[in-house]
Write a protein that holds these residues in place. Sequence first.
Motif: not given
Ligand code: LMR
Length: 331
Positions: A32, A71, A89, A144, A168, A170, A192, A234, A236
């Motif tokens: 994303v 997402d 994430s 991240n 906002r 996640m 996202f 964050i 992954y």
């Molecule tokens: C977000 O949704 O803010 C992050 O998880 C996006 C990402 O994949 O870094």
Amino acid sequence: MLALLLAGCDRRGPDGEQVNPREKIIIKFSHVVADDTPKGQAARRFARLVEERTGGRVEVQVFPNSTLYKDGEELDALMDGRVQMIAPSTSKLGSLAPQWQLLDLPYLFESEEEVHRVLDGEIGRKLFATLEGYNIHTLAFWDNGFKQMTNSKRPLVYPEDFRGLTFRVMINSRVLEEQFRLLGASAVQLPFNDVYQALAGGQVDGQENTMSNIYSQRFYQVQPYLTVSNHGFIGYVVLTNAGFWQSLPPDVRRVIEEAMAEVTAWEREQAAHLNEENFKQVKESGQVKIHVQTAEEKARWKEALAPLYQKFRGMPGGELLDEVLKAKRAL
Ligand code: LMR
């Protein structure tokens, strides 16, 4: 005709054999974020290494920026086999296994090193195990980075400054919603790819993210206040469809695993580097008033957020929290 034949000849497998186009393996890797982020760059590097090392027998097609699935869609697409790889994430796995929300707890980690030491060991293995039974095979943890707070209204220095604002968060994480609730704000889960519009249009006042996302998505252009709080991490999880994985020849699986290990080490360094670089770029843009949280302010945020730890202990995966705290003390 000759050109076609020649083109066919330069595709050779690791053992020097020609690749029969009918045996070609395609891996669709959907994500994303932008190409010039840690995940975007690592996905491309992985694609290149795997393609080179299988002599073209495996082709990894990378789809960035939610162009294929966004997402809320990509996990289903992976489980159904419509894509073969994703790297969401960890927070977003909360819909399958709520244990992953452990990693959303504010101020759980102080450094990337702590994150790696904890997740690359027993606790990481326990989290991976929660995905068994969903037709998902886990390949790696990528970074991240640490999250910073941005908003359009005022500098966020003390918990009181959050009062009445909407952030906002996640998707799929109750812990993230609760984090903002404890700070006196409200939280809205958004995919996202909808975040920039929601910020620019004023549907939400703020958000939390890494510098690479704040920069590459241009959040900083519509969020005049940024607090360097490093209050959460964050990470992954690189996932593949388990049925697809089992169907791969063992030599291909080996190449993928080796390339993934190499790319993971590179990605982690690159994430740290890009977050630093993007922070400089945001600063230099002159569009954002930056506040760097002090130790005293951090103590106040932590105090306001402490009830979340207690609450998490009563949630699925609650027992993992004390394991993380113990593992951190042993470092
Ligand atoms: C977000 O949704 O803010 C992050 O998880 C996006 C990402 O994949 O870094």
